[in-house]
Write a protein that holds these residues in place. Structure first.
Motif, PDB file in Angstrom:
ATOM      1  N   MET A 111       0.919  -1.153  -0.047  1.00  0.00           N
ATOM      2  CA  MET A 111      -0.157  -0.044   0.066  1.00  0.00           C
ATOM      3  C   MET A 111       0.893   1.192  -0.048  1.00  0.00           C
ATOM      4  O   MET A 111       0.478   2.158  -0.588  1.00  0.00           O
ATOM      5  CB  MET A 111      -0.997   0.192   1.172  1.00  0.00           C
ATOM      6  N   ILE A 112       1.886   0.980   0.664  1.00  0.00           N
ATOM      7  CA  ILE A 112       3.017   2.397   0.775  1.00  0.00           C
ATOM      8  C   ILE A 112       3.318   2.681  -0.574  1.00  0.00           C
ATOM      9  O   ILE A 112       3.346   3.830  -0.906  1.00  0.00           O
ATOM     10  CB  ILE A 112       4.060   2.263   1.699  1.00  0.00           C
ATOM     11  N   PHE A 113       3.856   1.645  -1.268  1.00  0.00           N
ATOM     12  CA  PHE A 113       4.360   1.712  -2.753  1.00  0.00           C
ATOM     13  C   PHE A 113       3.305   2.196  -3.622  1.00  0.00           C
ATOM     14  O   PHE A 113       3.590   2.191  -4.905  1.00  0.00           O
ATOM     15  CB  PHE A 113       5.322   0.659  -3.199  1.00  0.00           C
ATOM     16  N   GLY A 114       1.915   1.720  -3.275  1.00  0.00           N
ATOM     17  CA  GLY A 114       0.611   1.802  -4.095  1.00  0.00           C
ATOM     18  C   GLY A 114       0.187   3.221  -4.155  1.00  0.00           C
ATOM     19  O   GLY A 114      -0.621   3.728  -4.821  1.00  0.00           O
ATOM     20  N   ILE A 115       0.746   4.040  -3.235  1.00  0.00           N
ATOM     21  CA  ILE A 115       0.110   5.656  -2.940  1.00  0.00           C
ATOM     22  C   ILE A 115       0.481   6.212  -4.218  1.00  0.00           C
ATOM     23  O   ILE A 115      -0.504   6.971  -4.813  1.00  0.00           O
ATOM     24  CB  ILE A 115       0.830   6.196  -1.861  1.00  0.00           C
ATOM     25  N   PRO A 116       1.503   6.118  -5.054  1.00  0.00           N
ATOM     26  CA  PRO A 116       1.502   6.971  -6.306  1.00  0.00           C
ATOM     27  C   PRO A 116       0.763   6.412  -7.320  1.00  0.00           C
ATOM     28  O   PRO A 116       0.617   7.231  -8.370  1.00  0.00           O
ATOM     29  CB  PRO A 116       3.213   6.893  -6.701  1.00  0.00           C
ATOM     30  N   SER A 117       0.125   5.525  -7.242  1.00  0.00           N
ATOM     31  CA  SER A 117      -0.984   5.000  -8.214  1.00  0.00           C
ATOM     32  C   SER A 117      -1.892   5.893  -8.567  1.00  0.00           C
ATOM     33  O   SER A 117      -2.716   5.880  -9.475  1.00  0.00           O
ATOM     34  CB  SER A 117      -1.468   3.609  -8.081  1.00  0.00           C
ATOM     35  N   LEU A 118      -2.347   6.796  -7.351  1.00  0.00           N
ATOM     36  CA  LEU A 118      -3.292   8.010  -7.699  1.00  0.00           C
ATOM     37  C   LEU A 118      -3.152   9.044  -8.934  1.00  0.00           C
ATOM     38  O   LEU A 118      -3.652   9.491  -9.656  1.00  0.00           O
ATOM     39  CB  LEU A 118      -3.649   8.595  -6.275  1.00  0.00           C
ATOM     40  N   ARG A 119      -1.632   9.184  -8.897  1.00  0.00           N
ATOM     41  CA  ARG A 119      -1.332  10.212  -9.737  1.00  0.00           C
ATOM     42  C   ARG A 119      -0.523   9.752 -11.196  1.00  0.00           C
ATOM     43  O   ARG A 119      -0.529   9.991 -12.150  1.00  0.00           O
ATOM     44  CB  ARG A 119      -0.281  11.066  -9.131  1.00  0.00           C
ATOM     45  N   LEU A 120      -0.115   8.175 -10.930  1.00  0.00           N
ATOM     46  CA  LEU A 120       0.793   7.877 -12.138  1.00  0.00           C
ATOM     47  C   LEU A 120      -0.096   6.408 -12.891  1.00  0.00           C
ATOM     48  O   LEU A 120      -0.791   5.778 -12.102  1.00  0.00           O
ATOM     49  CB  LEU A 120       2.044   7.038 -11.532  1.00  0.00           C
ATOM     50  N   SER A 161     -16.551   8.751 -12.613  1.00  0.00           N
ATOM     51  CA  SER A 161     -17.857   9.575 -12.819  1.00  0.00           C
ATOM     52  C   SER A 161     -19.020   8.740 -11.952  1.00  0.00           C
ATOM     53  O   SER A 161     -20.000   9.589 -11.892  1.00  0.00           O
ATOM     54  CB  SER A 161     -17.962   9.822 -14.332  1.00  0.00           C
ATOM     55  N   VAL A 162     -18.840   7.557 -12.164  1.00  0.00           N
ATOM     56  CA  VAL A 162     -20.012   6.710 -11.464  1.00  0.00           C
ATOM     57  C   VAL A 162     -19.806   6.591 -10.028  1.00  0.00           C
ATOM     58  O   VAL A 162     -20.619   5.860  -9.347  1.00  0.00           O
ATOM     59  CB  VAL A 162     -20.220   5.322 -12.217  1.00  0.00           C
ATOM     60  N   GLY A 163     -18.999   6.932  -9.274  1.00  0.00           N
ATOM     61  CA  GLY A 163     -19.001   7.049  -7.885  1.00  0.00           C
ATOM     62  C   GLY A 163     -17.655   6.130  -7.368  1.00  0.00           C
ATOM     63  O   GLY A 163     -17.800   6.013  -6.240  1.00  0.00           O
ATOM     64  N   VAL A 164     -16.905   5.652  -8.085  1.00  0.00           N
ATOM     65  CA  VAL A 164     -15.774   4.718  -7.766  1.00  0.00           C
ATOM     66  C   VAL A 164     -14.602   5.594  -7.294  1.00  0.00           C
ATOM     67  O   VAL A 164     -14.136   6.418  -7.796  1.00  0.00           O
ATOM     68  CB  VAL A 164     -15.251   3.899  -8.887  1.00  0.00           C
ATOM     69  N   ASN A 165     -14.378   5.332  -5.871  1.00  0.00           N
ATOM     70  CA  ASN A 165     -13.045   6.107  -5.375  1.00  0.00           C
ATOM     71  C   ASN A 165     -11.750   5.350  -6.006  1.00  0.00           C
ATOM     72  O   ASN A 165     -11.483   4.303  -5.088  1.00  0.00           O
ATOM     73  CB  ASN A 165     -13.200   6.135  -3.957  1.00  0.00           C
ATOM     74  N   LEU A 166     -11.115   5.987  -6.753  1.00  0.00           N
ATOM     75  CA  LEU A 166      -9.957   5.551  -7.581  1.00  0.00           C
ATOM     76  C   LEU A 166      -9.025   5.472  -6.612  1.00  0.00           C
ATOM     77  O   LEU A 166      -8.400   4.201  -6.408  1.00  0.00           O
ATOM     78  CB  LEU A 166      -9.542   6.531  -8.531  1.00  0.00           C
ATOM     79  N   PHE A 167      -8.741   6.245  -5.506  1.00  0.00           N
ATOM     80  CA  PHE A 167      -7.580   5.992  -4.582  1.00  0.00           C
ATOM     81  C   PHE A 167      -7.871   4.969  -3.974  1.00  0.00           C
ATOM     82  O   PHE A 167      -6.782   4.088  -3.691  1.00  0.00           O
ATOM     83  CB  PHE A 167      -7.387   7.466  -4.049  1.00  0.00           C
ATOM     84  N   SER A 168      -8.980   4.883  -3.113  1.00  0.00           N
ATOM     85  CA  SER A 168      -9.537   3.880  -2.201  1.00  0.00           C
ATOM     86  C   SER A 168      -9.162   2.254  -2.874  1.00  0.00           C
ATOM     87  O   SER A 168      -8.579   1.571  -2.230  1.00  0.00           O
ATOM     88  CB  SER A 168     -10.658   4.026  -1.512  1.00  0.00           C
ATOM     89  N   TYR A 169      -9.680   2.410  -4.031  1.00  0.00           N
ATOM     90  CA  TYR A 169     -10.000   0.985  -4.604  1.00  0.00           C
ATOM     91  C   TYR A 169      -8.576   0.554  -5.054  1.00  0.00           C
ATOM     92  O   TYR A 169      -8.012  -0.670  -5.294  1.00  0.00           O
ATOM     93  CB  TYR A 169     -10.783   0.789  -5.896  1.00  0.00           C
ATOM     94  N   LYS A 170      -7.632   1.470  -5.595  1.00  0.00           N
ATOM     95  CA  LYS A 170      -6.393   1.159  -6.101  1.00  0.00           C
ATOM     96  C   LYS A 170      -5.516   0.604  -5.095  1.00  0.00           C
ATOM     97  O   LYS A 170      -4.821  -0.365  -5.188  1.00  0.00           O
ATOM     98  CB  LYS A 170      -5.609   2.156  -6.659  1.00  0.00           C
ATOM     99  N   LEU A 171      -5.653   1.418  -3.696  1.00  0.00           N
ATOM    100  CA  LEU A 171      -4.969   0.903  -2.553  1.00  0.00           C
ATOM    101  C   LEU A 171      -5.258  -0.613  -2.053  1.00  0.00           C
ATOM    102  O   LEU A 171      -4.611  -1.177  -1.607  1.00  0.00           O
ATOM    103  CB  LEU A 171      -5.263   1.862  -1.608  1.00  0.00           C
ATOM    104  N   GLN A 172      -6.775  -0.680  -2.223  1.00  0.00           N
ATOM    105  CA  GLN A 172      -7.189  -2.138  -1.972  1.00  0.00           C
ATOM    106  C   GLN A 172      -6.640  -3.070  -2.872  1.00  0.00           C
ATOM    107  O   GLN A 172      -6.287  -4.310  -2.348  1.00  0.00           O
ATOM    108  CB  GLN A 172      -8.634  -2.199  -2.104  1.00  0.00           C
ATOM    109  N   ALA A 173      -6.614  -2.769  -4.109  1.00  0.00           N
ATOM    110  CA  ALA A 173      -6.049  -3.749  -5.164  1.00  0.00           C
ATOM    111  C   ALA A 173      -4.435  -3.966  -4.591  1.00  0.00           C
ATOM    112  O   ALA A 173      -4.108  -5.352  -4.633  1.00  0.00           O
ATOM    113  CB  ALA A 173      -5.922  -3.144  -6.350  1.00  0.00           C
ATOM    114  N   PHE A 174      -3.689  -3.133  -4.227  1.00  0.00           N
ATOM    115  CA  PHE A 174      -2.348  -3.086  -3.991  1.00  0.00           C
ATOM    116  C   PHE A 174      -2.251  -4.196  -2.517  1.00  0.00           C
ATOM    117  O   PHE A 174      -1.208  -4.931  -2.385  1.00  0.00           O
ATOM    118  CB  PHE A 174      -1.768  -1.941  -3.775  1.00  0.00           C
TER     119      PHE A 174
END
Length: 348
Positions: free
Chosen positions: A114-123, A213-226
């Motif tokens: 999750m720490i190394f997945g934090i940049p996934s919001l911008r990258l 646009s349909v309400g998916v929190n990108l940052f939260s779900y990307k961190l969950q995937a990581f």
């Protein structure tokens, strides 16, 4: 003659079943029976190959969840497996029960992921791949130079896992342990993909702006995937460490990350079954190349040595050929084969 010609679902629950026909359930039962009986009629070396396949399946299905289903490219999966291996090994050396150490190793790896997945919001895309490659380099440096914890270049020796007083100190027992854990991990990922979290992962992969646009929190779900992917990678690393009973930093280098990436590409991105196919293919590929080299050496003695030297190049060539001729992987080819025989002889 009475009987249904096809599958006719009357509820969503019946349509969402894993196995929708009795034939599929029978095939699964036969497969499980063969796997459980395999240590009885296979050699120790063959059983050891099955153990490595079980561990590879866990690592491949975890990476496929992140990259194939959520679209987050990772080149640091080998390092995450190393985090799980070292953490689990340190815990068992400290006297922890094996399964407690294994789960704790998974949780520590999830936090690191999750720490190394934090940049996934911008990258995204290749930029995220470079960020995860940096994670691979950083963690490899830690494995090598934090000698008081990891043992450095000398490595770390471990004992065979002990569960409820039973030592898994031979290949047959270790096979049953790794097979059970691999089956649980595959079932976990398959069920995650059937939930709203899995659908959110797929939506992010397909088009992140529409998902947002349909309400998916990108940052939260990307961190969950990581987190989930890294957790399962840590489980794979803990099993690997206690099977080999000796781990060193070079076992978790960039080549391991590339191998796991090759598994999901060859097997099929976004497919749980493809992860299994890819793991089996990549683990058995060196054995197949070795057999082919021995066969070629019987007719051309001077060629076999060159053939073995080009093994890595042949591995890369096979990967390129899959990308060109079978970009959707072995899972897609398996679906086409099943569809053909389902319609045979009326293929139209």
């Amino acid at each position: 003659m009475r009987g249904k010609c096809g599958l006719f679902h009357t509820s969503y629950a019946s349509e969402s079943h894993f196995f929708q026909t009795g034939f599929q359930k029978i095939c699964l039962a036969v497969f499980l029976g063969l796997m459980l009986c395999s240590p009885l009629f296979l050699s120790n070396y063959q059983v050891s190959m099955l153990i490595m396949i079980n561990i590879a399946v866990i690592g491949a299905v975890s990476l496929n969840l992140l990259t194939g289903c959520c679209g987050q490219i990772s080149l640091g999966h080998g390092a995450f497996i190393g985090v799980g291996a070292y953490t689990t090994g340190l815990c068992t050396l400290a006297g922890w029960p094996f399964f407690a150490a294994l789960l704790f190793g998974g949780f520590v790896t999830a936090v690191v992921g999750m720490i190394f997945g934090i940049p996934s919001l911008r990258l995204k895309g290749i930029y995220l791949a470079i960020a995860t490659l940096a994670a691979q380099m950083i963690l490899s440096y830690v494995f090598l130079h934090w000698e008081s914890v990891t043992g450095g270049a000398i490595g770390m020796g471990l004992d065979a896992p002990v569960v409820m007083g039973m030592a898994f100190d031979n290949d047959a027992r270790m096979f049953y342990l790794t097979f059970g854990v691999a089956a649980a991990c595959v079932l976990l990922v398959a069920n995650i993909l059937r939930t709203r979290h899995g659908r959110a992962f797929v939506a992010i992969r397909d088009f992140h702006q529409s998902a947002e646009s349909v309400g998916v929190n990108l940052f939260s779900y990307k961190l969950q995937a990581f987190a989930v992917s890294s957790f399962l990678a840590g489980i794979a690393g803990g099993l690997w460490a206690h099977y080999t009973m000796y781990i060193t930093p070079e076992q978790f280098d960039i080549m391991l990350s590339i191998q796991y990436l090759a598994m999901i590409i060859i097997g099929g991105l976004g497919s749980v079954l493809g992860s299994i196919f890819g793991a089996v293919f990549v683990v058995l590929l060196p054995e197949g190349l070795g057999i082919l080299a021995q066969f070629a050496g019987t007719f051309f003695p001077n060629i076999s040595s060159y053939f073995l030297a080009l093994r890595e190049g042949i591995f890369g060539l096979i990967l390129v050929l899959f990308l060109i001729f079978e970009p959707e992987g072995l899972a897609h080819r398996w679906r086409l084969i099943k569809a053909y025989w389902k319609l045979y002889p009326f293929a139209h």
